[in-house]
Design an enzyme around this catalytic site. Sequence first.
Site, short mmCIF file in Angstrom:
data_model
loop_
_atom_site.label_atom_id
_atom_site.label_comp_id
_atom_site.label_asym_id
_atom_site.label_seq_id
_atom_site.Cartn_x
_atom_site.Cartn_y
_atom_site.Cartn_z
N ARG A 147 -9.31 1.50 10.36
CA ARG A 147 -8.95 0.12 10.66
C ARG A 147 -10.12 -0.67 11.20
O ARG A 147 -10.07 -1.90 11.26
CB ARG A 147 -7.82 0.08 11.70
CG ARG A 147 -6.45 0.45 11.16
CD ARG A 147 -5.39 0.19 12.20
NE ARG A 147 -4.07 0.64 11.77
CZ ARG A 147 -3.25 -0.07 11.02
NH1 ARG A 147 -3.60 -1.28 10.63
NH2 ARG A 147 -2.07 0.41 10.67
N ARG A 151 14.30 -7.71 12.16
CA ARG A 151 13.56 -7.21 13.31
C ARG A 151 12.56 -8.26 13.77
O ARG A 151 12.08 -9.08 12.98
CB ARG A 151 12.82 -5.92 12.95
CG ARG A 151 13.75 -4.73 12.78
CD ARG A 151 12.99 -3.50 12.34
NE ARG A 151 13.84 -2.31 12.35
CZ ARG A 151 13.68 -1.26 11.57
NH1 ARG A 151 12.68 -1.24 10.68
NH2 ARG A 151 14.48 -0.22 11.65
N LYS A 171 0.82 -1.22 0.00
CA LYS A 171 0.00 0.00 0.00
C LYS A 171 0.86 1.27 0.00
O LYS A 171 0.57 2.22 -0.72
CB LYS A 171 -0.93 0.01 1.22
CG LYS A 171 -1.90 -1.15 1.29
CD LYS A 171 -2.90 -0.99 2.43
CE LYS A 171 -2.27 -0.97 3.80
NZ LYS A 171 -1.59 -2.25 4.15
N ARG A 200 0.23 -10.94 13.20
CA ARG A 200 -0.25 -9.65 12.67
C ARG A 200 -1.35 -9.87 11.64
O ARG A 200 -2.33 -9.11 11.59
CB ARG A 200 0.91 -8.88 12.03
CG ARG A 200 1.91 -8.33 13.04
CD ARG A 200 3.16 -7.81 12.35
NE ARG A 200 2.89 -6.67 11.48
CZ ARG A 200 3.74 -6.21 10.57
NH1 ARG A 200 4.91 -6.80 10.40
NH2 ARG A 200 3.43 -5.17 9.82
N ARG A 215 12.69 -8.85 4.88
CA ARG A 215 13.21 -7.53 5.22
C ARG A 215 14.37 -7.63 6.21
O ARG A 215 14.36 -8.44 7.12
CB ARG A 215 12.09 -6.65 5.81
CG ARG A 215 10.98 -6.38 4.81
CD ARG A 215 10.11 -5.22 5.16
NE ARG A 215 9.39 -5.37 6.41
CZ ARG A 215 8.34 -4.63 6.75
NH1 ARG A 215 7.86 -3.71 5.91
NH2 ARG A 215 7.73 -4.81 7.91
#
Length: 219
Positions: free
Chosen positions: A88, A160, A13, A171, A127
């Site tokens: 949200r 991370r 996004k 998540r 990542r």
Amino acid sequence: MRIVLLGPPGAGKGTQAKMMEKDLGVSTLSTGDIIRLAIKNQTPWGKKAEEFVKSGRLVPDDVVIGIVKEKIDQDNLWSGFILDGFPRTIKQAEALEEMLKEKGLSLDVVLYFAVDKEEVIKRLSSRRVCENCQTPYNLLSNPPQRDELCDRCGGKLIQRDDDKPEVIRKRLETYEEETKPLIDFYEERNLLRVIPSSAPIEEVYDRVKEALKEVAAGQ
């Protein structure tokens, strides 16, 4: 245009929003960024948000709604914006609808970036960030020249905690529970456009432009 972006973490996004900004000449409001800015500037709503952030609690709907309205008012963005990360929840979506109604306005379109769960996990778990200078990398789309070492300072690249597969799955579960109901909410209002997002960035953006063209033509 007034646009809302929906989709799970890792759907792309933010990348698509930057491209739209350039073409449409409107600003993107990322909820996380404007909450941090409101706290930094100690705005009335920012002070309220700070209480929750400092104690590790989620910022409640009414505070998030207040911060978003505060920012749109402050920058006079009612004529056009891209919202990334807001709404949200259904409560936030209803509040946005009411805010716009008070101005005699409405949303133009909601773009839902649909991507396979396993694709999201693959993207996010790839990542890395330099532990020294914090330069970000992605082992799939933006790898370092030397394996696991930063191109800028030679520091070690680390993953991370938020980008570990087990955390990403959690998540995504939260997203399914809290945010996915918005798809039905906006579909009922005939605002939803589904953008398949597993393709390369430029191909996805071509689909975005096509959807926006249809909306502008009143289809």
